[in-house]
Scaffold this active site. Structure first.
Site, PDB file in Angstrom:
ATOM      1  N   ASP A  64       1.283 -16.859  -1.229  1.00  0.00           N
ATOM      2  CA  ASP A  64       1.291 -16.566   0.209  1.00  0.00           C
ATOM      3  C   ASP A  64       2.574 -15.782   0.483  1.00  0.00           C
ATOM      4  O   ASP A  64       3.679 -16.334   0.360  1.00  0.00           O
ATOM      5  CB  ASP A  64       1.271 -17.875   1.001  1.00  0.00           C
ATOM      6  CG  ASP A  64       1.283 -17.641   2.504  1.00  0.00           C
ATOM      7  OD1 ASP A  64       1.570 -16.499   2.933  1.00  0.00           O
ATOM      8  OD2 ASP A  64       1.028 -18.603   3.244  1.00  0.00           O
ATOM      9  N   VAL A  65       2.432 -14.512   0.842  1.00  0.00           N
ATOM     10  CA  VAL A  65       3.633 -13.668   0.978  1.00  0.00           C
ATOM     11  C   VAL A  65       4.520 -14.078   2.155  1.00  0.00           C
ATOM     12  O   VAL A  65       5.655 -13.612   2.261  1.00  0.00           O
ATOM     13  CB  VAL A  65       3.293 -12.157   1.066  1.00  0.00           C
ATOM     14  CG1 VAL A  65       2.604 -11.670  -0.180  1.00  0.00           C
ATOM     15  CG2 VAL A  65       2.496 -11.838   2.329  1.00  0.00           C
ATOM     16  N   ASN A 111       1.511  -4.631   0.161  1.00  0.00           N
ATOM     17  CA  ASN A 111       0.291  -4.299   0.912  1.00  0.00           C
ATOM     18  C   ASN A 111      -0.195  -5.431   1.819  1.00  0.00           C
ATOM     19  O   ASN A 111      -0.751  -5.180   2.879  1.00  0.00           O
ATOM     20  CB  ASN A 111      -0.811  -3.935  -0.096  1.00  0.00           C
ATOM     21  CG  ASN A 111      -2.190  -4.013   0.519  1.00  0.00           C
ATOM     22  OD1 ASN A 111      -2.605  -3.120   1.262  1.00  0.00           O
ATOM     23  ND2 ASN A 111      -2.928  -5.087   0.218  1.00  0.00           N
ATOM     24  N   TYR A 149       1.565  -6.336  16.183  1.00  0.00           N
ATOM     25  CA  TYR A 149       1.212  -5.623  14.947  1.00  0.00           C
ATOM     26  C   TYR A 149       1.958  -4.283  14.874  1.00  0.00           C
ATOM     27  O   TYR A 149       2.557  -3.955  13.844  1.00  0.00           O
ATOM     28  CB  TYR A 149      -0.296  -5.389  14.892  1.00  0.00           C
ATOM     29  CG  TYR A 149      -0.756  -4.655  13.649  1.00  0.00           C
ATOM     30  CD1 TYR A 149      -0.877  -5.314  12.428  1.00  0.00           C
ATOM     31  CD2 TYR A 149      -1.069  -3.299  13.679  1.00  0.00           C
ATOM     32  CE1 TYR A 149      -1.299  -4.646  11.285  1.00  0.00           C
ATOM     33  CE2 TYR A 149      -1.496  -2.627  12.544  1.00  0.00           C
ATOM     34  CZ  TYR A 149      -1.608  -3.305  11.350  1.00  0.00           C
ATOM     35  OH  TYR A 149      -2.019  -2.641  10.220  1.00  0.00           O
ATOM     36  N   THR A 201     -12.394  -1.529   5.337  1.00  0.00           N
ATOM     37  CA  THR A 201     -12.054  -2.683   4.488  1.00  0.00           C
ATOM     38  C   THR A 201     -12.598  -3.954   5.160  1.00  0.00           C
ATOM     39  O   THR A 201     -13.034  -3.902   6.317  1.00  0.00           O
ATOM     40  CB  THR A 201     -10.522  -2.844   4.381  1.00  0.00           C
ATOM     41  OG1 THR A 201     -10.016  -3.173   5.687  1.00  0.00           O
ATOM     42  CG2 THR A 201      -9.833  -1.588   3.870  1.00  0.00           C
TER      43      THR A 201
HETATM   44  N1  LIG Z   1      -7.809  -1.119   6.989  1.00  0.00           N
HETATM   45  C1  LIG Z   1      -7.144  -0.329   7.786  1.00  0.00           C
HETATM   46  O1  LIG Z   1      -7.730   0.486   8.511  1.00  0.00           O
HETATM   47  C2  LIG Z   1      -5.632  -0.384   7.831  1.00  0.00           C
HETATM   48  C3  LIG Z   1      -4.969   0.559   8.626  1.00  0.00           C
HETATM   49  C4  LIG Z   1      -3.592   0.548   8.658  1.00  0.00           C
HETATM   50  C5  LIG Z   1      -2.868  -0.377   7.925  1.00  0.00           C
HETATM   51  N2  LIG Z   1      -3.537  -1.293   7.166  1.00  0.00           N
HETATM   52  C6  LIG Z   1      -2.718  -2.242   6.403  1.00  0.00           C
HETATM   53  O2  LIG Z   1      -3.130  -2.225   5.059  1.00  0.00           O
HETATM   54  C7  LIG Z   1      -2.920  -3.510   4.478  1.00  0.00           C
HETATM   55  C8  LIG Z   1      -4.223  -4.000   3.861  1.00  0.00           C
HETATM   56  O3  LIG Z   1      -5.210  -4.025   4.863  1.00  0.00           O
HETATM   57  P1  LIG Z   1      -6.761  -4.226   4.510  1.00  0.00           P
HETATM   58  O4  LIG Z   1      -7.514  -3.528   5.581  1.00  0.00           O
HETATM   59  O5  LIG Z   1      -7.022  -3.912   3.099  1.00  0.00           O
HETATM   60  O6  LIG Z   1      -6.870  -5.814   4.778  1.00  0.00           O
HETATM   61  P2  LIG Z   1      -7.920  -6.903   4.182  1.00  0.00           P
HETATM   62  O7  LIG Z   1      -7.890  -8.032   5.158  1.00  0.00           O
HETATM   63  O8  LIG Z   1      -9.200  -6.249   3.881  1.00  0.00           O
HETATM   64  O9  LIG Z   1      -7.194  -7.358   2.828  1.00  0.00           O
HETATM   65  C9  LIG Z   1      -5.918  -7.948   2.926  1.00  0.00           C
HETATM   66  C10 LIG Z   1      -5.470  -8.514   1.604  1.00  0.00           C
HETATM   67  O10 LIG Z   1      -4.185  -9.118   1.797  1.00  0.00           O
HETATM   68  C11 LIG Z   1      -4.261 -10.477   1.426  1.00  0.00           C
HETATM   69  N3  LIG Z   1      -3.401 -11.289   2.271  1.00  0.00           N
HETATM   70  C12 LIG Z   1      -3.483 -11.490   3.605  1.00  0.00           C
HETATM   71  N4  LIG Z   1      -2.565 -12.394   3.979  1.00  0.00           N
HETATM   72  C13 LIG Z   1      -1.880 -12.751   2.875  1.00  0.00           C
HETATM   73  C14 LIG Z   1      -0.823 -13.652   2.615  1.00  0.00           C
HETATM   74  N5  LIG Z   1      -0.274 -14.399   3.583  1.00  0.00           N
HETATM   75  N6  LIG Z   1      -0.358 -13.753   1.350  1.00  0.00           N
HETATM   76  C15 LIG Z   1      -0.916 -13.051   0.343  1.00  0.00           C
HETATM   77  N7  LIG Z   1      -1.931 -12.179   0.526  1.00  0.00           N
HETATM   78  C16 LIG Z   1      -2.404 -12.038   1.775  1.00  0.00           C
HETATM   79  C17 LIG Z   1      -5.726 -10.863   1.558  1.00  0.00           C
HETATM   80  O11 LIG Z   1      -6.045 -11.989   0.746  1.00  0.00           O
HETATM   81  C18 LIG Z   1      -6.402  -9.590   1.067  1.00  0.00           C
HETATM   82  O12 LIG Z   1      -6.417  -9.550  -0.337  1.00  0.00           O
HETATM   83  C19 LIG Z   1      -2.402  -4.412   5.600  1.00  0.00           C
HETATM   84  O13 LIG Z   1      -0.993  -4.466   5.542  1.00  0.00           O
HETATM   85  C20 LIG Z   1      -2.859  -3.685   6.851  1.00  0.00           C
HETATM   86  O14 LIG Z   1      -2.049  -3.987   7.955  1.00  0.00           O
HETATM   87  C21 LIG Z   1      -4.897  -1.330   7.106  1.00  0.00           C
END
Ligand SMILES: NC(=O)c1ccc[n+]([C@@H]2O[C@H](COP(=O)([O-])OP(=O)(O)OC[C@H]3O[C@@H](n4cnc5c(N)ncnc54)[C@H](O)[C@@H]3O)[C@@H](O)[C@H]2O)c1
Length: 261
Positions: free
Chosen positions: A63-64, A90, A155, A190
């Site tokens: 858990d980060v 990430n 956020y 995603t």
């Molecule tokens: N999808 C988008 O459009 C988008 C846009 C901008 C930024 N982001 C950023 O990209 C990153 C990934 O987003 P995504 O869309 O792939 O999300 P997602 O929810 O599809 O995947 C997130 C991943 O992070 C892990 N995670 C979440 N909380 C955690 C914790 N406390 N400890 C360890 N692992 C944890 C989850 O288990 C999962 O593997 C995030 O930082 C998000 O803010 C996403």
């Protein structure tokens, strides 16, 4: 084999953008340690990717938002593989949209721990190893960290800070030849995006609006995020302190979309 023999840590690699990065790095020959907060969640994915090669993957639950668990993730990586060449911060979360009145201070503090302090902790623990390999850090920010978004104060604040932290760290670590960049996605399709679709009053319209927000007329893919991160790690050796937009042009032309269907 653009990253053969190199070792990467990717936080939050079981789904979405992180999973795209894990797959791309393993395909490039890297040894990848990835995590999620759930015990065992990535074991099957690690076995599948290691069997396929040419690199390998190893899942460690972490858990980060928990400092000791992040330190353990970094220490275990060094114990298993002996080095770190790239850290991709990430893992993160976007809470449901609401005005500031509906956010508690506690919610904001816990999002800061998850989206921002985790980046500081993992970077601090990995840097002694990254300095030895002249490696790099890639922090996943967000387009909204620089252009903001409706009803997303907490956020947006965390992601703006991730971009600023990346630049500040790039300044300090240049002396050690460690490069620090951020990647700021716009809309990448995603499980996190699907969460927003499922929570909307009109899911189909929300998905269509997500696609229409880009000049390119679609959302990006986790694979496209993985490819940009691999390029930054493997080839972009004169690039540091840069926020790389991965947005399909969403922010251009005052947001006016010019694509003809
Ligand atoms: N999808 C988008 O459009 C988008 C846009 C901008 C930024 N982001 C950023 O990209 C990153 C990934 O987003 P995504 O869309 O792939 O999300 P997602 O929810 O599809 O995947 C997130 C991943 O992070 C892990 N995670 C979440 N909380 C955690 C914790 N406390 N400890 C360890 N692992 C944890 C989850 O288990 C999962 O593997 C995030 O930082 C998000 O803010 C996403």
């Amino acid at each position: 084999m653009r990253y053969q023999g190199k070792v990467a840590i990717i936080t939050g690699g079981t789904k979405g953008i992180g999973a795209g990065c894990v797959r791309t790095f393993v395909e490039a020959g890297a040894k990848v340690v990835f995590c999620s907060q759930y015990a065992g969640e990535g074991d099957a994915m690690a076995a599948e990717l290691s069997a396929k090669g040419p690199g390998e993957a190893c899942f460690i639950s972490c858990d980060v938002a928990d400092v000791a668990q992040v330190e353990h993730l970094v220490d275990e990586t060094v114990r298993i593989y002996g080095r770190i060449d790239c850290l991709i911060n990430n893992a993160g979360w976007h809470p449901p949209h609401k005005p500031i009145d509906a956010f508690s201070v506690e919610e904001f503090r816990s999002l800061l721990d998850l989206n921002l302090v985790s980046v500081f902790v993992a970077s601090k623990r990995a840097l002694p190893h990254l300095r030895k390999t002249k490696g790099c850090i890639i922090n996943i920010g967000s387009l909204v960290g620089s252009m903001a978004q409706l009803h997303a104060t907490t956020y947006v604040a965390t992601k703006g800070a991730v971009i600023a932290l990346s630049k500040a760290l790039a300044v300090d670590e240049a002396a050690h030849d460690v490069r620090v960049n951020s990647v700021s996605p716009g809309n990448i399709y995603t499980p996190l995006w699907q969460e927003a679709i499922d929570a909307a009053s009109d899911p189909a319209a929300t998905r269509a609006a997500g696609d229409a927000a880009q000049l390119l007329g679609r959302m990006g893919t986790p694979e496209e995020a993985g490819k940009l991160c691999l390029f930054l790690a493997a080839e972009a050796t004169f690039t540091t302190g840069v926020d790389h937009l991965l947005t399909g042009g969403a922010e251009l032309a005052y947001g006016r979309k010019t694509r003809k269907e």
